[in-house]
Enzyme design. Sequence first.
Site, short mmCIF file in Angstrom:
data_model
loop_
_atom_site.label_atom_id
_atom_site.label_comp_id
_atom_site.label_asym_id
_atom_site.label_seq_id
_atom_site.Cartn_x
_atom_site.Cartn_y
_atom_site.Cartn_z
CG MET A 170 -23.32 106.40 -4.16
SD MET A 170 -24.35 106.06 -5.59
CE MET A 170 -25.58 104.99 -4.87
CE LYS A 171 -15.41 103.65 -4.50
NZ LYS A 171 -14.19 104.18 -5.12
CG HIS A 204 -18.54 101.08 -7.26
ND1 HIS A 204 -17.98 99.84 -7.37
CD2 HIS A 204 -17.51 101.95 -7.07
CE1 HIS A 204 -16.65 99.97 -7.29
NE2 HIS A 204 -16.34 101.23 -7.10
CG ASN A 252 -14.84 96.91 -5.27
OD1 ASN A 252 -14.72 96.27 -6.31
ND2 ASN A 252 -14.33 98.12 -5.10
CD GLU A 253 -10.39 96.66 -5.53
OE1 GLU A 253 -9.66 96.89 -4.55
OE2 GLU A 253 -10.41 97.38 -6.55
CD GLU A 360 -14.00 99.82 -10.78
OE1 GLU A 360 -12.81 100.15 -10.64
OE2 GLU A 360 -14.69 99.39 -9.84
CD1 TRP A 407 -12.14 104.52 -12.37
CD2 TRP A 407 -14.25 103.78 -12.45
NE1 TRP A 407 -12.64 104.49 -11.09
CE2 TRP A 407 -13.93 104.04 -11.11
CE3 TRP A 407 -15.55 103.30 -12.74
CZ2 TRP A 407 -14.82 103.84 -10.04
CZ3 TRP A 407 -16.43 103.11 -11.70
CH2 TRP A 407 -16.06 103.39 -10.37
C1 XIL Z 1 -11.16 104.89 -7.27
C2 XIL Z 1 -11.60 106.25 -7.72
O1 XIL Z 1 -11.41 106.35 -9.11
C3 XIL Z 1 -10.84 107.32 -7.01
O2 XIL Z 1 -11.34 108.58 -7.34
C4 XIL Z 1 -10.95 107.08 -5.52
O3 XIL Z 1 -10.17 107.99 -4.86
C5 XIL Z 1 -10.49 105.70 -5.16
O4 XIL Z 1 -11.24 104.77 -5.87
N1 XIL Z 1 -11.32 99.90 -7.97
C6 XIL Z 1 -12.56 100.35 -7.67
C7 XIL Z 1 -12.89 101.78 -7.74
O5 XIL Z 1 -13.47 99.54 -7.43
O6 XIL Z 1 -13.84 102.17 -6.78
C8 XIL Z 1 -11.65 102.60 -7.60
O7 XIL Z 1 -12.01 103.95 -7.83
C9 XIL Z 1 -10.59 102.16 -8.54
C10 XIL Z 1 -10.20 100.74 -8.28
#
Ligand code: XIL
Length: 447
Positions: A170-171, A204, A252-253, A360, A407
Amino acid sequence: MNTKHILVLFAFLLAFTSCEENKERSITLAQPEIYNVTNLKANSFKIEYTQIVNAQSYEISLATDESFTELVSPYESVSVKDDNYSFTDLQANQTYYVRVTAEYQELRSESSVAEKVTTLVADDVEPDTALKEVAESFHVGMAVITERLNGTHHEIYQREYNQITAEWEMKMNIMYPTEGRYDFTAADQLVDYAEANGMRIHGHALIWHAATPTWVEDFAGTDEEFETMVEDYIKTTVSRYKGRIVSWDVVNEAVNDSNGELRNTVFLQRMGADYIQKCFQWAREADPDVLLFYNDYNLCWDQTKLGTVLNLIDDFQTNNVPLDGVGFQMHISYNGPSKARIAENTKLVTDKGVLLHYSELDVKVNPDNDISELTEERAFAQKDKVTEVVEIYNAIPEGSKFALTIWGLRDNESWIPNQQGHADWALFYDEDFNIKKAHTGFLEGLE
Ligand code: XIL
């Protein structure tokens, strides 16, 4: 055809058949050797054995006596293709004998030397109390992918969790892969799954620099067109799941590590410093009820980074920008951050009166690459860290509670080994779906 021809043909056929027979006869099967017994638990273990040339399958037998007269059901004679086998549902603290025989059609090798294995005493088994049953005041979440919504995964998901997050489906790079064409196939499947199983789903993540499609990174239009495109994306996505999704990580981030600044992303460059606020506004316009979160990592120990996020919260609150909660990703380690540090940073956020999502959680046991398998000592240290985290979360004001999400399910499915470039065992289940001490740590954090 005269008699001579017939004789020649006959001789030829004879030669051919005996040649086939020879081939059959020349096949031999060496004796297999059981060279490893792993994942020894109270009710299960796994054997690994040598692959035998010409073997089509292996017959595995389990008995409680060395002469294999007391065979154990249903393992009297199991035929397998692989070079390993896992026994489950065994008795605790029981001595078993196991042997392997290679098979090729009717042919059978000599059986391997019988391997003696004693299962662990039941005290060593971690309780399988479901996390969602004990976490009464908050939801327990799990990161999932569409490929793992069945079988044992599904059984455990149903038993343990009442919320899910899409690990990556869902990205933006998945939901909006090319300009003008959305693809909600996977997202729909996950939302359907959550609904069918009575779980909440946390969306997310709408905007994340690491999951931005190339066409967005290289967007050809003007800044104004870029902004319209992002608005359309957020509104299309959020309204699609209106009433079905409880919450979204809108951004996010977006904050840099340690320097107090916003991360230099294409969104910052194209839309300006208030792009975060705009994204939240659009999400709110698309769904007046969905909870909107800002999510980031290291917030439980990086004071500068958390400070920037706290300023962001103040700014939102002063300017009436909708923000319901903050997500602490909680990718942490067995040896840090400290409980005091996590508790302090947690309080700094809940004091702002917003929801807090530990979004996570995973706990590395091998951040320094100094172990090659999960040692008992590290398993206990991991457990203790999980207990601390859960104690802290459980103690926050009721009004700030939202969910604690783990996670991933099994160690071998975690993103951590990939991310840090070496082995780790960061989750609550091992690769054989056995419950780890970390899981017990969660339960103890609520006692
Ligand atoms: C990670 C997933 O776990 C992986 O499978 C994907 O390839 C990359 O993303 N921060 C986040 C998550 O917000 O979406 C990330 O998840 C890990 C770091």
